[in-house]
Enzyme design. Structure first.
Site, short mmCIF file in Angstrom:
data_model
loop_
_atom_site.label_atom_id
_atom_site.label_comp_id
_atom_site.label_asym_id
_atom_site.label_seq_id
_atom_site.Cartn_x
_atom_site.Cartn_y
_atom_site.Cartn_z
N GLU A 76 -21.10 92.23 11.92
CA GLU A 76 -20.77 91.16 12.87
C GLU A 76 -21.37 91.39 14.26
O GLU A 76 -21.84 90.45 14.90
CB GLU A 76 -19.24 91.09 12.96
N ASP A 77 -21.36 92.64 14.76
CA ASP A 77 -21.69 92.91 16.16
C ASP A 77 -23.02 93.63 16.38
O ASP A 77 -23.40 93.87 17.52
CB ASP A 77 -20.58 93.75 16.82
#
Length: 711
Positions: A76-77
């Site tokens: 996700e990051d």
């Protein structure tokens, strides 16, 4: 600061060394991927996945779950892909990480849609591996512990989402240690001042009651020792949100709630639980109706215990829970107890049963997801499904079914099977016929009566409480509306084609496919459905179907409305409705208005709204006539002037019932001290039936004018 070496030392208690090394490798990979990233609090980002892994280590989760916790924000990051993770750590870990990750590559119109889509994605992953939700709960717990660095509005939004979804999921899976902490942290974020005041009051009350608690605890322990029963008595503390909810919902002061003393007795086996129950009932008198046996009939999340309430010294209420050590571990860790016992290399049936129940619940979520129209509808169904209070009812064969509090016979039917729910027409509760809307109570035996061709009723949505029933009814009604729209569209189109001395079946080959292509439709049913729902005019489509292929101009106002009335029987279902403005009855002169999305709306010829419809949509009005075989009940309004007197409503109700009609609504307005206006909404068969009822009402003493409400 907690480090990876501290975690490794903790894991050494239940994991082999090679698996600990894999967890450490995942940590170093996450540390490198999140290099330079910091949390809002200013700490290095990698402290968050390390803390999530520590929460899972407390639950003795397996090494793959711990590795997924270390890597859960990598996809996700950071720029790392799922494929790269699979190559490094294996497919199971990559799937777990992907299941917990949010959908970041899609832009959503608002936060609610994004939340719903992400939750739907997580449920799909849960169906493959239930560990996804345990990693997610640990992630959410640490986020809630570190909310302090966020803006107040963002804190409240995250806390509400936690309270509505994640705390309930933890409760549904039996992980009560996480549920209680999530609830208290959410409560403190949403209502910080209330939480602080209750916390201070609890601390003060605990100090004042310490002596009394010690006395009760000692007397219970002595009772067990005297009877030679093995068991440990411990005090049970209420948590903040539980106290607040009782104060709010039961309207009780804080002192009254804290006057109840809670104790838990932990013993070795089930047989001893019941013997201890007898001993404490000899020591203190039990409160009638407050005993619950969750060992014989466990809760939906696998929770097992004996609950009883006793009259203590000076009438002080004492709540006692009696359970085995295994049940205690199950109550605190829920589904995670499956891995807890696996780590100890001992299979326990109670933990295995919890795991099986969790998988069954996830399968139910998947079925809901298939029936839901969109992600927002799905997440609403899930919220409704997560209320924890259950009742237990029996099938005619003696099988136990778990249902939420307030469930009805329709909920029971859908719990047994979707087809049973769709086909149910009546029920027997304890061998007596009862309405389908009857709210069920624990211990009842239910038998569902079905009929071939029966269909769900739209009114069921007003009383069903289970998400499965709600989503299945909506799904069936959507299909039912399409079927009925197609049937009505076919009738309207054939009626229009009759003016051209043809029908749908007699059209030349190639004519229908050509028109479907012009309308950009794939199937003939799509065309018929659009006619039935009023989005296309039957006579315009008929004109186009009878034109030669050389004529390319398509106009919705070619020709005029079809000749001759359409016959209505009242059994067409959802695509023919009766206007609420004028309440038409069989026998009234009527006219139809083709309303977009509703199909045909039937109005009386003297309805005041027709002037506006004739001005705005004259092409969508056409004549109707009632079938000679019409059936069903139709609402109609009456306005009656009569003298005010006692027993007025009962007299009217008795008269209407004797005339074989039903009162749907009744209201009384006092005009003055002597006269009242009674507004009645009745369900009658036709105009003749209504005239008979009006005649009976006129025969009552002191009745003045009677008007049929027109608009």
């Amino acid at each position: 600061m907690f480090t990876i070496d501290d975690l490794a030392d903790r894991l050494a208690g239940y994991l082999p060394q090679d698996e600990i090394q894999q967890v450490k490798r995942a940590f170093y990979y996450a540390e490198q991927a999140h290099d330079g990233q910091r949390r809002r609090s200013g700490e290095p980002y990698v402290t968050h996945p390390l803390a999530v892994s520590n929460i899972l280590a407390n639950m003795h989760m397996d090494h793959q779950s711990l590795m997924a916790a270390m890597l859960h924000d990598v996809i996700e990051d950071t720029g790392v892909s799922k494929a790269a993770l699979a190559k490094q750590f294996g497919e199971p870990v990559a799937e777990l990480v992907d299941g917990v990750s949010k959908l970041t590559q899609i832009t959503f119109e608002d936060k609610a849609v994004a939340q719903a889509e992400n939750f739907q994605k997580m449920v799909m992953a849960m169906s493959q591996d239930i560990r996804v939700i345990i990693v997610k709960l640990a992630d959410r717990l640490h986020n809630m512990r570190t909310l302090g660095a966020l803006r107040p509005d963002k804190k409240r939004r995250i806390a509400r989402e936690t309270l509505e979804i994640y705390a309930r999921i933890a409760g549904r899976l039996g992980i009560n240690t996480i549920r209680v902490e999530l609830e208290d942290l959410s409560f403190q974020a949403i209502h910080p001042m209330r939480a602080e005041r209750i916390k201070r009051a609890v601390s003060k009350a605990r100090g004042n009651r310490r002596t009394m608690i010690r006395q009760v605890q000692t007397s219970l322990q002595n009772c067990l020792d005297d009877d030679g029963l093995p068991g440990t008595v411990i005090g049970r503390q209420k948590h903040l949100l539980s106290i607040y909810r009782k104060m709010r919902d039961q309207r009780k002061p804080f002192a009254e709630i804290m006057d109840v003393f809670g104790f838990r007795i932990i013993t070795d086996d089930v047989d001893t639980c019941y013997r201890i129950l007898g001993a404490v009932h000899n020591l203190y008198k039990p409160v009638p109706g407050r005993f619950k046996d969750y060992i014989a009939i466990p809760k939906a999340n696998g929770y097992q215990s004996l609950h009883t309430t006793l009259f203590g010294a000076n009438g002080m209420p004492i709540e006692v829970q009696i359970r085995t050590r295994e049940m205690e571990a199950m109550a605190n860790n829920g589904i995670a107890a499956h891995w807890l016992y696996k780590a100890g290399q001992t299979e326990r049936p109670i933990a295995a049963g919890s795991h099986a129940r969790a998988r069954e619940w996830v399968r139910g979520l998947l079925e809901m997801q298939r029936h839901a129209g969109n992600p927002l509808e799905f997440i609403e169904h899930v919220k409704n499904d997560l209320f924890p209070d259950d009742i237990y009812v029996f099938t005619p064969k003696g099988d136990i079914m778990e249902l939420p509090q307030g469930a009805t016979a329709v909920d029971f039917a859908y719990t047994v099977h979707t087809d049973i729910g769709n086909g149910c027409i009546a029920c027997r509760i304890d061998r007596h016929l009862a309405p389908l809307s009857t709210r069920l109570e624990s211990g009842q035996t239910l038998e569902i009566i079905t009929a071939p061709g029966a269909r769900p009723n739209l009114a069921w949505l007003s009383f069903v409480v289970t998400a499965k029933a709600r989503s299945a009814i909506r799904h069936a009604l959507k299909n039912q509306q399409r079927t009925e729209s197609i049937q009505l569209g076919r009738r309207l189109l054939n009626k229009a084609l009759a003016d051209y001395e043809t029908s749908l079946e007699e059209l030349p080959d190639g004519r229908l496919p050509r028109v479907l292509e012009e309308f950009e439709l794939k199937h003939a049913d799509d065309l018929l459905e659009s006619i039935g729902l009023g989005t296309r005019m039957a006579y315009a489509v008929a004109r186009r179907l009878t034109e030669s292929p050389a004529d390319d101009t398509l106009s919705s106002d070619i020709g005029g409305p079809m000749e001759g009335p359409v016959v209505i029987s009242g059994t067409e279902g959802m695509v023919i409705s009766f206007a609420r403005c004028c309440h038409p009855l069989p026998g009234d002169p009527v006219i139809g208005h083709l309303s977009v999305g509703k199909g045909i709306v039937v109005h009386r010829l003297d309805c005041r709204n027709l002037d506006e419809l004739k001005r705005d949509d004259p092409d969508k009005l056409f004549s109707l006539e009632w079938s000679s075989e019409i059936s069903g009940d139709f609402p109609v309004g009456l306005r009656i002037e009569m003298e005010t007197r006692r027993g007025l409503v009962a007299e009217l109700a008795s008269l209407v019932t004797d005339a074989d009609a039903n009162i749907e609504r009744i209201g009384i307005e006092e005009r003055d001290a002597r006269l009242s206006i009674v507004n009645l909404t009745l369900a009658v068969r036709d105009r003749v039936h209504l005239a008979r009822i009006i005649k009976r009402i006129r025969n009552l003493p002191h009745v003045g004018k009677i008007h049929r409400v027109r608009n």
